[in-house]
Design an enzyme around this catalytic site. Sequence first.
Site, PDB file in Angstrom:
ATOM      1  N   ASP A  41       1.285  -1.444   0.095  1.00  0.00           N
ATOM      2  CA  ASP A  41       0.421   0.063  -0.258  1.00  0.00           C
ATOM      3  C   ASP A  41       0.987   1.213  -0.129  1.00  0.00           C
ATOM      4  O   ASP A  41       0.334   2.357  -0.873  1.00  0.00           O
ATOM      5  CB  ASP A  41      -0.743  -0.111   0.890  1.00  0.00           C
ATOM      6  CG  ASP A  41      -2.305  -0.741   1.519  1.00  0.00           C
ATOM      7  OD1 ASP A  41      -2.292  -1.387  -0.246  1.00  0.00           O
ATOM      8  OD2 ASP A  41      -2.101  -1.318   2.197  1.00  0.00           O
ATOM      9  N   ASN A 113      -5.777   8.613   0.892  1.00  0.00           N
ATOM     10  CA  ASN A 113      -5.945   8.453   1.848  1.00  0.00           C
ATOM     11  C   ASN A 113      -6.711   8.690   3.429  1.00  0.00           C
ATOM     12  O   ASN A 113      -7.653   8.860   3.606  1.00  0.00           O
ATOM     13  CB  ASN A 113      -4.157   7.152   2.548  1.00  0.00           C
ATOM     14  CG  ASN A 113      -3.691   7.130   2.901  1.00  0.00           C
ATOM     15  OD1 ASN A 113      -3.234   8.531   2.827  1.00  0.00           O
ATOM     16  ND2 ASN A 113      -2.946   6.910   3.746  1.00  0.00           N
ATOM     17  N   GLU A 114      -5.922   9.674   3.890  1.00  0.00           N
ATOM     18  CA  GLU A 114      -6.179  10.347   5.299  1.00  0.00           C
ATOM     19  C   GLU A 114      -5.474  11.697   5.669  1.00  0.00           C
ATOM     20  O   GLU A 114      -3.868  11.696   4.978  1.00  0.00           O
ATOM     21  CB  GLU A 114      -6.035   9.325   6.099  1.00  0.00           C
ATOM     22  CG  GLU A 114      -4.429   8.847   6.698  1.00  0.00           C
ATOM     23  CD  GLU A 114      -4.472   8.017   7.133  1.00  0.00           C
ATOM     24  OE1 GLU A 114      -4.730   6.808   7.282  1.00  0.00           O
ATOM     25  OE2 GLU A 114      -2.819   7.348   7.818  1.00  0.00           O
ATOM     26  N   ASP A 143      -6.098  12.752  21.726  1.00  0.00           N
ATOM     27  CA  ASP A 143      -5.246  12.579  21.015  1.00  0.00           C
ATOM     28  C   ASP A 143      -4.813  13.239  19.832  1.00  0.00           C
ATOM     29  O   ASP A 143      -3.725  14.192  19.199  1.00  0.00           O
ATOM     30  CB  ASP A 143      -4.119  10.904  20.461  1.00  0.00           C
ATOM     31  CG  ASP A 143      -3.543  10.729  22.332  1.00  0.00           C
ATOM     32  OD1 ASP A 143      -2.546  11.580  23.313  1.00  0.00           O
ATOM     33  OD2 ASP A 143      -3.035   9.422  22.132  1.00  0.00           O
ATOM     34  N   THR A 154      -8.790   1.012   4.937  1.00  0.00           N
ATOM     35  CA  THR A 154      -8.587   0.334   5.597  1.00  0.00           C
ATOM     36  C   THR A 154      -7.228  -0.091   5.903  1.00  0.00           C
ATOM     37  O   THR A 154      -6.534  -0.875   6.311  1.00  0.00           O
ATOM     38  CB  THR A 154      -7.892  -0.656   4.222  1.00  0.00           C
ATOM     39  OG1 THR A 154      -6.531   0.273   3.772  1.00  0.00           O
ATOM     40  CG2 THR A 154      -9.261  -0.710   3.116  1.00  0.00           C
ATOM     41  N   TYR A 156      -4.786   2.659   9.227  1.00  0.00           N
ATOM     42  CA  TYR A 156      -4.472   3.593  10.126  1.00  0.00           C
ATOM     43  C   TYR A 156      -5.729   3.872  11.125  1.00  0.00           C
ATOM     44  O   TYR A 156      -5.739   3.477  12.111  1.00  0.00           O
ATOM     45  CB  TYR A 156      -4.211   4.862   9.937  1.00  0.00           C
ATOM     46  CG  TYR A 156      -3.528   5.567  11.710  1.00  0.00           C
ATOM     47  CD1 TYR A 156      -3.282   4.469  12.571  1.00  0.00           C
ATOM     48  CD2 TYR A 156      -3.861   6.922  11.458  1.00  0.00           C
ATOM     49  CE1 TYR A 156      -2.519   5.298  13.995  1.00  0.00           C
ATOM     50  CE2 TYR A 156      -3.085   7.617  12.489  1.00  0.00           C
ATOM     51  CZ  TYR A 156      -2.813   6.786  13.470  1.00  0.00           C
ATOM     52  OH  TYR A 156      -2.288   7.379  15.100  1.00  0.00           O
ATOM     53  N   ASN A 157      -7.232   3.571   9.946  1.00  0.00           N
ATOM     54  CA  ASN A 157      -8.335   4.363  10.478  1.00  0.00           C
ATOM     55  C   ASN A 157      -8.954   2.488  11.717  1.00  0.00           C
ATOM     56  O   ASN A 157      -9.244   3.360  12.343  1.00  0.00           O
ATOM     57  CB  ASN A 157      -9.207   4.947   9.545  1.00  0.00           C
ATOM     58  CG  ASN A 157     -11.053   4.483   9.805  1.00  0.00           C
ATOM     59  OD1 ASN A 157     -11.750   5.304  10.534  1.00  0.00           O
ATOM     60  ND2 ASN A 157     -11.525   3.573   8.900  1.00  0.00           N
TER      61      ASN A 157
END
Length: 268
Positions: A41, A113-114, A143, A154, A156-157
């Site tokens: 990824d 992605n994020e 945090d 898919t 870190y989330n």
Amino acid sequence: MKIAFLASPKPGAQRALHELSSRYGQTPAAEADFIVTLGGDGTALEALHEALAMPAKPVFAMRTDGSVGSFCNSFRTHDLTDRLHAASRVQLPVLQAEIEQVGGRSRELFAINEIVLERQVFQQAKLSVAVRGNGDPMNINGDGLVLTTPLGSTGYNRTLGGPLLPLGSSLMAVTGKAIGCPLAWPPIVLSDHSILDIEVVEAAHRPVQIATTSETVLNVSRARLFRSPDRTVTLLVDREAQGRLCTPSGASADIPLKLRLSGRAKAA
């Protein structure tokens, strides 16, 4: 057909690069018809970020031995040209962050992605979070927060307990990182037309940063996070990978039953 191969430095990916480039040739990405990644990824995301400057350039990711590839196609050396032509084209949304730092400097970031908003020091971040047009701001201590696309859901989330969003859906998710207040704060699933306004409370004393896979901005005082209205990238997904990433109805069984939806988002 001109192909640009991008490979992870891992031995398995480098062997695959040698074999495939010997068979199909190697073309610079700017001149290629397709970008094919070899690895996992991380390598695919690197290519997708590169493709931001080449929006018509599709990326076909293949997972090689020793790599994690949640949204990669299986690795095969034969029939690559047929696979590239037969693959489905998924237009991936791009997240955008408009940032104001302590001191007044403005910055802008993009992510495939994020986008991660998180504390810089050991003290908890204090955040005032509002979904535009959807009620009063929420005060959150913890945090940080992660805004993710279906592709990013898919990774870190998921490790934070966030929902898996169907690839190709018009959804985003906001997932907390060690939220202390309010307790049991659940992930939020939003329409990708939503706009998230975040103000950092006591920004000078409780510094917060915003990070993507390619860049980090320190000392954030406020940020506006949303789907970019004029940027997308194209991921090529073959039938096998499509069946793994999407459900037939376009909905995910992993999305929690208790949701707060914004902008009349629908999961099905």
